[in-house]
Write a protein that holds these residues in place. Structure first.
Motif, PDB file in Angstrom:
ATOM      1  N   GLU A 229       0.826  -1.208   0.000  1.00 29.35           N
ATOM      2  CA  GLU A 229       0.000   0.000   0.000  1.00 29.35           C
ATOM      3  C   GLU A 229       0.858   1.256   0.000  1.00 29.35           C
ATOM      4  N   MET A 230       1.962   1.236   0.735  1.00 23.93           N
ATOM      5  CA  MET A 230       2.843   2.397   0.852  1.00 23.93           C
ATOM      6  C   MET A 230       3.805   2.517  -0.325  1.00 23.93           C
ATOM      7  N   GLU A 231       3.690   1.580  -1.289  1.00 25.82           N
ATOM      8  CA  GLU A 231       4.578   1.544  -2.449  1.00 25.82           C
ATOM      9  C   GLU A 231       6.035   1.489  -2.011  1.00 25.82           C
ATOM     10  N   LEU A 253      12.376   4.969   3.226  1.00 28.59           N
ATOM     11  CA  LEU A 253      11.173   4.466   2.544  1.00 28.59           C
ATOM     12  C   LEU A 253      10.001   4.332   3.507  1.00 28.59           C
ATOM     13  N   TYR A 254      10.309   3.966   4.726  1.00 32.35           N
ATOM     14  CA  TYR A 254       9.263   3.686   5.712  1.00 32.35           C
ATOM     15  C   TYR A 254       8.545   4.945   6.182  1.00 32.35           C
ATOM     16  N   ARG A 255       9.078   6.104   5.867  1.00 27.33           N
ATOM     17  CA  ARG A 255       8.375   7.349   6.188  1.00 27.33           C
ATOM     18  C   ARG A 255       7.016   7.421   5.500  1.00 27.33           C
ATOM     19  N   ALA A 256       6.822   6.604   4.479  1.00 26.78           N
ATOM     20  CA  ALA A 256       5.536   6.576   3.771  1.00 26.78           C
ATOM     21  C   ALA A 256       4.398   6.153   4.683  1.00 26.78           C
ATOM     22  N   ARG A 257       4.697   5.584   5.860  1.00 28.38           N
ATOM     23  CA  ARG A 257       3.638   5.213   6.797  1.00 28.38           C
ATOM     24  C   ARG A 257       2.848   6.432   7.250  1.00 28.38           C
ATOM     25  N   ALA A 262      -4.277   2.809   7.199  1.00 28.09           N
ATOM     26  CA  ALA A 262      -4.359   1.667   8.118  1.00 28.09           C
ATOM     27  C   ALA A 262      -3.443   1.880   9.317  1.00 28.09           C
ATOM     28  N   TYR A 263      -2.239   2.366   9.060  1.00 28.37           N
ATOM     29  CA  TYR A 263      -1.299   2.646  10.151  1.00 28.37           C
ATOM     30  C   TYR A 263      -1.825   3.774  11.037  1.00 28.37           C
ATOM     31  N   LEU A 264      -2.328   4.829  10.422  1.00 29.25           N
ATOM     32  CA  LEU A 264      -2.821   5.971  11.200  1.00 29.25           C
ATOM     33  C   LEU A 264      -4.018   5.574  12.065  1.00 29.25           C
ATOM     34  N   ARG A 265      -4.894   4.721  11.540  1.00 34.12           N
ATOM     35  CA  ARG A 265      -6.029   4.251  12.347  1.00 34.12           C
ATOM     36  C   ARG A 265      -5.553   3.411  13.523  1.00 34.12           C
ATOM     37  N   ARG A 266      -4.508   2.614  13.315  1.00 35.98           N
ATOM     38  CA  ARG A 266      -3.954   1.850  14.434  1.00 35.98           C
ATOM     39  C   ARG A 266      -3.393   2.769  15.498  1.00 35.98           C
TER      40      ARG A 266
END
Length: 318
Positions: A229-231, A253-257, A262-266
């Motif tokens: 999802e985060m490409e 790359l992981y800054r795309a979270r 889905a991550y923000l809802r968690r």
């Protein structure tokens, strides 16, 4: 698109299982090889350049994750011109099957992996275990394993009660204990969420000098889906194939979270459970300012009312 690979664009979505497998076989044989490995396993090989991606995937995962019902490696074949060896299982088998062992034995005997300058093994979950375990067939390979199990041998991992149906399957014979199979790898990257206790316990067993464990806190138990999802997944594999994947490059790359809902809802659920309105206000304001996120904006407005009623102090404006 690499020359001659146009037919790899063919959508296989919606095909009945047997027809899907037949079309996979036909596509593979046009560009390399297809080999049946019994009722529940088969292998495809697309022969292109001297970088080889070896993926372990399930039929169900391919159907769910790809709009075209194609193995994820096909995208990298098309876009980067890599060669691709794909091991496919019907359901989660951890590829614990004599015919799979024999297939890798034959590849070793034929010097197959020696024909490539760079080899990358990839898998997630049970397929992450398999990527680590079978990487021993290609010394010097790079391994990217998402949420891998180290073993399901009950003598070693009796604490993992998720896969009781595998308790009678041997994880102590050939290609067995995945962390030990990584000793021949150039480097391995193990991705996991440390908040997922069982995944974290398995990740601990992978502690080796040539293993980098990458922690993705609060990302949950479907990391492969989130990274797609985060490409971020394809760039991770591309860097691995170029020998440039590092912890630092991964974190970039992981800054795309920050834009993954889905991550923000968690994160919202976590702050709710902890009853931390101040941090919740910071989160909701940040998201609402960066994205079109009406739920976060409404949540922030409710927090403003709670703060005005004296329940807590809102964070200062920028």
């Amino acid at each position: 698109m690499q020359d001659g690979l146009e037919n790899l664009e063919e959508s296989l979505a919606g095909l009945p299982p047997e027809q899907w497998r037949q079309r996979m076989a036909a596509l593979a044989e046009q560009h390399g090889m297809y080999q049946s490995l019994g009722d529940r396993h088969f292998a495809t090989f697309i022969d292109q350049d001297n970088t080889l991606l070896v993926t372990f995937e399930t039929i169900q995962g391919i159907q769910n994750l790809s709009d075209q019902a194609q193995p994820l490696g096909f995208d990298l074949v098309r876009n980067l011109g890599w060669s691709h060896l794909c091991l496919v299982s019907d359901g989660d088998t951890w590829f614990r099957e004599d015919r799979v062992y024999g297939f890798f034995d034959q590849l070793i005997d034929d010097g197959f992996f020696e024909e490539f300058e760079k080899v990358v093994f990839y898998g997630a979950g049970p397929c992450g275990y398999s990527a680590a375990a079978f990487s021993v067939a290609a010394p010097g390979a790079t391994v990217v394993a998402i949420q891998p199990q180290a073993t399901l041998d009950p003598q070693m991992s009796e604490w993992d009660d998720r896969f009781v149906e595998m308790r009678n399957t041997s994880f102590t014979d050939r290609y067995g204990y995945a962390p030990e199979m990584l000793d021949a790898a150039d480097h391995a990257f193990v991705l996991y969420d440390p908040r997922e206790q069982l995944d974290a316990m398995h990740a601990t067993l992978f502690a080796r000098s040539n293993v980098t464990r990458l922690r993705l806190p609060d990302m949950g138990d479907t990391l492969q889906t989130r990274l797609i999802e985060m490409e971020a997944l394809y760039p991770i594999l591309s860097l691995a194939g170029a020998g440039k994947l590092t912890g630092q490059r991964f974190w970039q790359l992981y800054r795309a979270r920050r834009t993954n809902m889905a991550y923000l809802r968690r994160m919202v659920a976590k702050l709710d459970d902890q009853d931390r309105p101040y941090l919740m206000a910071l989160l909701c304001r940040n998201v609402a300012e960066r994205m079109r996120a009406p739920r976060f904006r409404r949540r922030y407005q409710k927090l403003e009312k709670r703060a005005a009623a004296g329940e807590f102090a809102m964070p200062p404006e920028h």
